[in-house]
Design a protein around this motif. Structure first.
Motif, mmCIF file in Angstrom:
data_model
loop_
_atom_site.group_PDB
_atom_site.id
_atom_site.type_symbol
_atom_site.label_atom_id
_atom_site.label_comp_id
_atom_site.label_asym_id
_atom_site.label_seq_id
_atom_site.Cartn_x
_atom_site.Cartn_y
_atom_site.Cartn_z
ATOM 1 N N LYS A 128 0.909 -1.103 -0.028
ATOM 2 C CA LYS A 128 -0.069 -0.107 -0.199
ATOM 3 C C LYS A 128 0.814 1.127 -0.095
ATOM 4 O O LYS A 128 1.881 1.178 0.789
ATOM 5 N N TYR B 92 1.089 5.517 0.109
ATOM 6 C CA TYR B 92 0.255 6.507 0.581
ATOM 7 C C TYR B 92 1.329 7.747 0.559
ATOM 8 O O TYR B 92 2.366 7.587 1.089
ATOM 9 N N GLN C 28 1.302 11.720 1.803
ATOM 10 C CA GLN C 28 0.498 12.930 2.640
ATOM 11 C C GLN C 28 0.966 14.281 2.086
ATOM 12 O O GLN C 28 2.123 14.218 1.761
ATOM 13 N N PHE D 169 -0.878 4.518 -6.258
ATOM 14 C CA PHE D 169 -1.438 5.660 -5.506
ATOM 15 C C PHE D 169 -1.906 6.869 -6.526
ATOM 16 O O PHE D 169 -0.706 7.010 -7.498
ATOM 17 N N ASN E 142 -7.910 12.967 2.171
ATOM 18 C CA ASN E 142 -7.701 11.507 2.499
ATOM 19 C C ASN E 142 -6.234 11.340 3.328
ATOM 20 O O ASN E 142 -5.246 11.133 2.590
ATOM 21 N N ILE F 23 -4.364 9.496 6.830
ATOM 22 C CA ILE F 23 -3.639 8.054 6.816
ATOM 23 C C ILE F 23 -4.707 7.094 7.209
ATOM 24 O O ILE F 23 -4.583 6.106 6.929
ATOM 25 N N TYR G 193 -7.018 6.527 4.303
ATOM 26 C CA TYR G 193 -6.538 5.688 3.315
ATOM 27 C C TYR G 193 -6.179 4.395 3.538
ATOM 28 O O TYR G 193 -6.713 3.418 2.518
ATOM 29 N N PHE G 194 -5.621 4.105 4.742
ATOM 30 C CA PHE G 194 -4.986 2.641 4.600
ATOM 31 C C PHE G 194 -6.212 1.711 5.111
ATOM 32 O O PHE G 194 -6.114 0.485 4.810
ATOM 33 N N SER H 125 -7.581 2.675 0.063
ATOM 34 C CA SER H 125 -6.422 1.617 -0.429
ATOM 35 C C SER H 125 -7.155 0.346 -0.759
ATOM 36 O O SER H 125 -6.542 -0.425 -1.351
#
Length: 892
Positions: free
Chosen positions: A21, A23, A25, A115, A453, A455, A458-459, A463
């Motif tokens: 995954k 991500y 920020q 992403f 979105n 952390i 998203y996770f 995701s």
């Protein structure tokens, strides 16, 4: 923390469980031209969210609205994280842009685990003129016509005769046509042969200036989706029906409505939330046909419900107190049913139970499941899935909490804020973590940030689901009493068909990339056979050269670790030897094919929300304040480079007429003075000595081949000119080896005028509608005007450029411990107040952070995101007041 035995192959239901995954920020959601995009990147295991050990390199691309690759970054990933930035040029055209990030390993899993984020770039100074106006649909006897008015002279003062217009209908069909001026007015009247929801219009003037607009042609259109809970409506059984209402741009829309039978009798009603999602209960009959109608909007459309099945299976999931209830219904004659529970592609366990009157009911405590999205699958007697349901399991408490202590309760402008930050596990114990700290002016950036979105959403959400999720941050606001209801409606309507951990076949074509490396192949130059046991000498050139050797294997393959490259590009030389003698072998570096660019044109439809409009107005007011101060203080703006003693030769005049005056001039004498004994041509000198203006890199379309030059701080696409003439792209491979002694100057023209016309000369076979709207020019002037044809590629040696890690830069913040600076009348108008992407907390000790508050806000919102070594994820935000004081009134 939930532990899953990832190594047990029999538990793996989807190869997507092996994915990472990714991500990013960001410091904000949208950006003014001339600002910096700051980002932190995280690469975690998909299943347990621990920092990935597969990938040490992250590829991050900045993509323009015309699908052009503007900039690329290679980010070094250590313990699952890294950080970097993109500088946005002041001249960057406003519009919708995209950033995507991927590892080489994640290319095995397609778009699902790449992403991506769309965002707007807007001008700091308001621009009211539009080159494309009055776009309407007009009904005539012959049919519906798209009409528009064009004002090309607002862009191109030399425009005289005709313009080229490109049309993109519903993101697929395209057409192009020429429009001539009629009494100085350019008008489009285009017959629409099919129903069109939205359209993108591109305009190209005679001199290469472009403009585009994307609009919806039916802003009252509602896409109402009716989605049974586990995929089907079953006769005579209580069914949960998900409702999803989207507007013309694909955003959620509040609706109310009715479910009617074929006699128009009301069976039930429905109502959606602010995201356009809702749930209703229906007990359908197979002999009936049902439709939905919207009642709170002027909309006569009837939306048919899915067919009601006489025979089948459904699976329903409910939260009842602290238990998850499962209700399986079937019309088949079965003694028992089995429900499989999985999590991110990993089987947790199966539940089997007896069927009574067509139903199997059971309930389990929420704490036996991990936190996040669960997939419940109903299996038939052959263990084949017949119904599925996604469900979000909220265990009721945070896995990771972040505690922050401030040194004061409120602050003054230009006063230092100090924070002490602890990260704690679910028992309250201080633990090790890696955190980021972001401080923003709350009005108006805070509202944008809280919906975004971050952390947690998203996770745990974005995701794992395909498709757009609107304002995902709001689902994790624990102050919202309806958030669990809303997240269940989201999963019901987003649908298990959009779950990324399905059983789609995945082929592992791309290896892991734990370090930055290059690999390739050595072959004979006549029969192209692989050459075994060839000794290769690798030299990374520069102030401190790095030397490595390698002997090819039986397939002629080689490998060099270049994880030490902490610059954008580095020139290298690979030389071949066999039996101690130099040999004329072909040396080629492998390079994966470029990743296709996907850009959703619907994103460009003009529908800025109120928050975005407020941010634009806010930024433009700040810019006006800054300009007013600079005018009052006599500060000179340096947007244009003043070229002293610039000799306007005939060749330079040709270039200036075609592309404009240069922003940067590199004199040939400077190039020659910086030439080293190992230099072999013009590009090798430019690479090491002028990296802030020109990037030299290997052409990925020609592995082991020519170098390409690209302007730094420009529009993203670069073409070459020599002695006042555009160079055909087929001759670009001859440019790198031009002897520096033949060069009079190298000049950079950012955002060149007439660029589209110049591009068509450089790439004569390109489609006119795929020409980049903006771009840059590198103009080379030579003494003899024939150096381009004198370059020779050396034999048995590969000289090229490879990409290294993109350098990072430090986020700027003023230091008001200096009293002169503290009392300065220069306004401090920062919107992004503080940004520190990577802070390590070890041994339970708190992180100490400090920064100074700006002049332009009364509240600061602080956002802290955390990741722990064992996969815990934390998020915390808080706000504190800032008292604005007149600097002149502050005592010494």
């Amino acid at each position: 923390m939930w532990n899953i035995a990832f190594a047990q192959e029999e538990k793996i239901l989807s190869k997507a469980a092996y994915a990472e995954k990714i991500y990013l920020q960001f410091d904000r959601e949208n950006y003014p031209a001339g600002s910096t995009i700051w980002f932190k990147s995280m690469v975690l295991n998909s299943v347990d969210h621990k920092p990935s050990q597969r990938s040490g390199v992250l590829h991050v691309d900045l993509i323009g609205p015309e699908k052009q690759l503007i900039n690329q970054k290679l980010v070094k990933i250590v313990d699952g994280s890294g950080h970097n930035h993109f500088d946005i040029p002041k001249k960057m055209p406003p519009g919708i842009y995209k950033i995507r990030a991927y590892t080489r390993w994640n290319r095995n899993f397609g778009e699902d685990f790449i992403f991506s984020k769309y965002f707007r770039i807007f001008p700091k100074i308001p621009k009211t003129e539009k080159a494309i106006e009055h776009i309407n649909i007009v009904d005539k006897k012959e049919g519906a016509f798209l009409e528009a008015t064009f004002n090309p002279n607002k862009l191109d003062s030399l425009q005289k005769r005709k313009i080229l217009v490109g049309l993109y209908l519903n993101n697929s069909k395209q057409d192009s046509l020429e429009i001539k001026a009629n009494n100085g007015v350019y008008k489009l009247s285009y017959k629409l042969n099919e129903k069109t929801d939205y359209i993108s219009i591109n305009m190209l003037t005679e001199n290469g200036f472009t403009a585009s607009r994307s609009i919806s042609l039916d802003e009252n259109k509602v896409d109402l989706q009716l989605l049974p809970e586990s995929g089907s409506l079953l006769d005579g059984t209580v069914n949960l029906l998900g409702i999803k209402a989207l507007d013309f741009k694909g955003d959620g829309l509040y609706t109310e409505g009715l479910i009617l039978n074929k006699n128009k009798d009301t069976i039930t009603t429905f109502k959606t939330n602010k995201f356009g999602m809702g749930v209703t209960v229906i007990r359908p009959e197979a002999t009936e046909e049902y439709i939905a109608k919207i009642t709170n909007i002027d909309n006569e459309t009837e939306y048919p419900l899915p067919e009601v099945l006489k025979n089948g299976n459904i699976l329903s999931v409910r939260r009842t107190g602290d238990r998850v209830s499962l209700i399986a219904s079937t019309t088949n004659k079965s003694d028992s049913l089995m429900i499989r529970i999985s999590f991110r592609g990993i089987k947790l366990f199966d539940i089997k139970g007896p069927v009574k009157a067509g139903h199997f009911n059971t309930a389990l405590p929420v704490h036996v499941f991990p936190y996040g999205i669960l997939c419940f699958t109903l299996l038939n007697e052959n263990y084949q899935p017949v119904a599925e349901r996604l469900y979000f399991n909220d265990v009721g408490k945070k896995q990771v909490t972040i505690a922050v202590k401030t040194n004061k309760n409120e602050y003054s402008s230009r006063e230092k804020t100090s924070l002490s930050i602890h990260v704690k596990d679910s028992t309250g114990k201080n633990i090790a973590a890696q955190i980021s700290v972001l401080a923003l002016a709350k009005e108006p950036l805070g509202a944008e940030q809280q919906k975004g979105n971050s952390i947690l959403p998203y996770f745990y959400l974005t995701s794992e689901l395909r498709g757009k999720i609107e304002h995902p941050g709001l689902y994790f606001n624990r102050d919202d009493i309806y958030r669990l209801r809303d997240i269940d409606a989201l999963l019901l309507t987003q649908g298990w068909r959009k779950y990324k951990y399905d059983t789609t076949s995945i082929v592992f074509d791309y290896p892991e990339e734990p370090v930055l490396a290059i690999d390739g192949k050595v072959s004979g130059n006549i029969f192209n056979k692989p050459k075994e046991d060839v000794e290769l000498s690798f030299i990374a050139l520069g102030e401190q050269p790095v030397v490595q050797t390698y002997n090819t294997d039986s397939l002629g393959r080689f490998y060099f670790n270049v994880d030490f490259l902490n610059e954008e590009n580095r020139e290298i030389v690979i030389q071949s030897k066999k039996d101690g003698n130099k040999r004329n072998f072909d040396i080629a570096i492998n390079d994966p094919e470029s990743l296709p660019i996907i850009f959703e044109n619907r994103q460009k439809i003009e529908k800025p929300d109120s928050t975005f409009s407020e941010i634009v107005n806010y930024e433009q007011r700040l810019q006006q304040k800054q300009l007013s101060y600079e005018l009052a203080e006599g500060v000179t703006q340096l947007d244009e480079v003043v070229l002293e003693a610039y000799n306007m030769t005939e060749e330079r005049k040709k270039t200036a007429d075609l592309a404009g005056k240069p922003d940067i001039v590199i004199d040939g004498k400077d190039i020659q003075e910086k030439e080293k004994n190992w230099s072999y041509g013009l590009y090798s000198v430019l690479l090491f000595n002028f990296p802030e203006d020109i990037r030299i890199q290997r052409d990925i379309e020609e592995p082991g081949g020519a170098l390409q030059a690209k302007v730094i701080g420009g529009a993203g696409t670069t073409i070459l000119m020599m002695d006042g003439m555009v160079i055909n792209n087929l001759n670009y491979s001859l440019v790198p080896n031009i002897p520096p002694s033949e060069v009079k100057s190298v000049e950079v023209i950012r955002f060149a005028k007439h660029f589209s016309r110049l591009y068509m000369q450089a790439y004569p076979f390109a489609s006119p509608m795929e020409v980049p709207p903006t771009g840059d020019v590198i103009a080379i002037y030579t003494h003899g005007k024939q150096g381009i044809f004198g370059a020779q590629k050396p034999k048995g040696i590969l000289r090229t450029s490879i990409k290294g890690y993109s350098p990072t830069k430090e986020f700027y913040q003023p230091d008001y411990t200096n009293q002169e600076r503290f009392k300065s009348n220069e306004p401090d108008l920062r919107s992004v107040v503080y940004w520190q992407p990577q802070i390590n907390i070890e041994n339970g000790e708190p992180a100490q952070v400090s920064y100074f508050n700006p002049d332009n806000t009364e509240q600061i919102i602080v956002i802290i995101e955390a990741i722990t070594p064992d996969g815990g994820i934390g998020y915390h935000e808080f706000t504190y007041p800032v008292i604005q004081k007149d600097i002149k009134d502050i005592p010494n």
